[in-house]
Motif scaffolding. Structure first.
Motif, short mmCIF file in Angstrom:
data_model
loop_
_atom_site.label_atom_id
_atom_site.label_comp_id
_atom_site.label_asym_id
_atom_site.label_seq_id
_atom_site.Cartn_x
_atom_site.Cartn_y
_atom_site.Cartn_z
N LEU A 196 0.94 -1.19 -0.04
CA LEU A 196 0.08 0.05 0.09
C LEU A 196 0.90 1.46 -0.16
O LEU A 196 1.85 1.40 0.97
N ARG A 197 0.73 1.93 -1.11
CA ARG A 197 1.41 3.42 -1.03
C ARG A 197 0.39 4.48 -1.16
O ARG A 197 -0.27 4.50 -2.08
N PRO A 198 0.18 5.17 0.05
CA PRO A 198 -0.32 6.43 -0.02
C PRO A 198 0.15 7.38 -0.86
O PRO A 198 1.36 7.57 -0.97
N ARG A 199 -0.77 8.24 -1.59
CA ARG A 199 -0.12 9.09 -2.35
C ARG A 199 -0.89 10.57 -2.13
O ARG A 199 -1.87 10.66 -1.69
N TYR A 200 0.11 11.53 -2.55
CA TYR A 200 -0.32 12.92 -1.94
C TYR A 200 -0.05 14.12 -2.70
O TYR A 200 0.86 14.20 -3.37
N GLU A 201 -1.30 14.72 -3.13
CA GLU A 201 -1.36 16.05 -3.79
C GLU A 201 -0.42 16.79 -3.26
O GLU A 201 0.14 17.85 -4.22
N ASN A 202 -0.59 17.12 -2.01
CA ASN A 202 0.18 18.21 -1.39
C ASN A 202 1.21 17.57 -0.34
O ASN A 202 0.99 16.54 0.16
N PRO A 203 2.36 18.32 -0.35
CA PRO A 203 3.22 18.13 0.67
C PRO A 203 2.56 17.98 2.38
O PRO A 203 1.73 18.80 2.60
N VAL A 204 2.99 17.03 2.89
CA VAL A 204 2.65 16.80 4.29
C VAL A 204 3.63 17.20 5.24
O VAL A 204 4.99 16.68 5.32
N ARG A 205 3.28 17.94 6.39
CA ARG A 205 4.55 18.29 7.24
C ARG A 205 3.97 17.74 8.51
O ARG A 205 2.95 17.85 9.26
N GLU A 252 6.99 14.87 0.47
CA GLU A 252 6.47 15.28 -0.61
C GLU A 252 6.42 14.02 -1.44
O GLU A 252 7.31 13.29 -1.64
N ASP A 253 5.30 14.09 -2.04
CA ASP A 253 5.04 13.04 -3.25
C ASP A 253 5.57 13.72 -4.79
O ASP A 253 4.48 14.19 -5.46
N LEU A 254 6.72 13.41 -5.04
CA LEU A 254 7.38 14.08 -6.11
C LEU A 254 6.76 13.40 -7.54
O LEU A 254 6.80 14.20 -8.59
N GLU A 255 6.26 12.22 -7.56
CA GLU A 255 5.79 11.72 -8.67
C GLU A 255 4.11 11.80 -8.53
O GLU A 255 3.48 10.93 -9.42
N PHE A 256 3.40 12.60 -7.83
CA PHE A 256 1.92 12.51 -7.90
C PHE A 256 1.42 12.69 -9.15
O PHE A 256 1.89 13.59 -9.90
N GLY A 257 0.39 11.70 -9.37
CA GLY A 257 -0.14 11.66 -10.68
C GLY A 257 0.50 10.73 -11.68
O GLY A 257 -0.09 10.53 -12.88
N HIS A 258 1.56 10.11 -11.32
CA HIS A 258 2.12 9.03 -11.97
C HIS A 258 2.30 7.93 -11.24
O HIS A 258 2.43 7.88 -9.94
N HIS A 259 3.07 7.00 -11.96
CA HIS A 259 3.53 5.80 -11.20
C HIS A 259 4.58 6.15 -10.19
O HIS A 259 5.15 6.87 -10.32
N TYR A 260 4.40 5.27 -8.98
CA TYR A 260 5.19 5.47 -7.86
C TYR A 260 6.89 5.18 -8.68
O TYR A 260 7.11 4.38 -9.46
N ALA A 261 7.96 5.77 -8.04
CA ALA A 261 9.09 5.97 -8.60
C ALA A 261 9.57 4.37 -8.51
O ALA A 261 9.79 3.73 -7.50
#
Lengths: 154, 154
Positions: A101-110, A117-126
């Motif tokens: 399970l990989r949660p994905r994030y539109e916005n950075p989470v502090r 930061e999810d640098l690949e958001f909207g794309h396959h995980y790295a």
């Protein structure tokens, strides 16, 4: 035969929670904050061999996780995958059903003084994954935060 | 709002088969022979929102596919993933539940005068994927072969 799935237990430091048929662990790689593994409690080689009860319980698990992880970590969506490739590096292979399970994030989470930061958001995980292995104390804090949200789940 | 999942139909050239709630298409990228997409017939944004009937039907679909694809293509195991990342490239996102299926192969498969070799067997599928887009006539032959095996399934 050695099986990491069977050997994992609720005594492990990265254990998060369990249902009747599944146990959930935080993956130390936290490039995707909250990345976890859901492992079947019984040794079983493929999705085709799951019982109906194990599937029904998994359906409940998905709902619990997606709801609780959203609340705890502000995840936008979730990538689920059942691959079991690594088991086939051994001869004979000894696969044990588990889900990544990989949660994905539109916005950075502090959180905890860190920014995830999810640098690949909207794309396959790295792949290969940019490996951020969270320090033990951060893993513990993530697990604690997840557990608090999980308490509110049915 | 435009939705590729809703627009896909059993009239598409890469349609393979369907169940009550899911439709299955061959992915033109055949780096992993038999790579397919299982799309929910109803527009639905996340796994948490599937009905019990849709899940039950998916469980049957997994069994049918794993059995038939093994017979038709000599697949060793199956990578299943539900990601839905691409939908989040649009604003607003309009995700539609679908599963990616990548059969994986311990041994090369010779079919239709071609050799399909799973160069990453025992490891995560390649990312970015080495793109072998099968010619239309090869796609048709793969679909025909899958359908023959699917006929024997319950």
């Amino acid at each position: 035969m050695n099986c990491p799935g069977c050997e994992s237990s609720d005594k492990d430091p990265n254990f998060v929670f369990q249902t009747n048929y599944w146990k959930v662990f935080l993956n130390p790689k936290q490039t995707y904050l909250g990345r976890s593994i859901a492992t079947l409690k019984r040794h079983c080689a493929s999705l085709s061999d799951l019982t109906n009860e194990e599937w029904d319980d998994f359906v409940g698990l998905v709902k619990i996780i997606e709801s609780a992880y959203k609340k705890a970590l502000s995840a936008t969506l979730f990538n689920w995958s059942c691959l079991m490739n690594d088991a086939y590096q051994n001869e004979p292979p000894n696969p044990h059903v588990h889900w990544h399970l990989r949660p994905r994030y539109e916005n950075p989470v502090r959180l905890f003084g860190l920014t995830f930061e999810d640098l690949e958001f909207g794309h396959h995980y790295a792949r290969p994954e940019t490996s951020y292995t969270a320090p033990q104390d951060i893993q513990e804090k993530i697990i604690e935060r997840l557990r608090e949200s999980l308490e509110g789940e049915p």
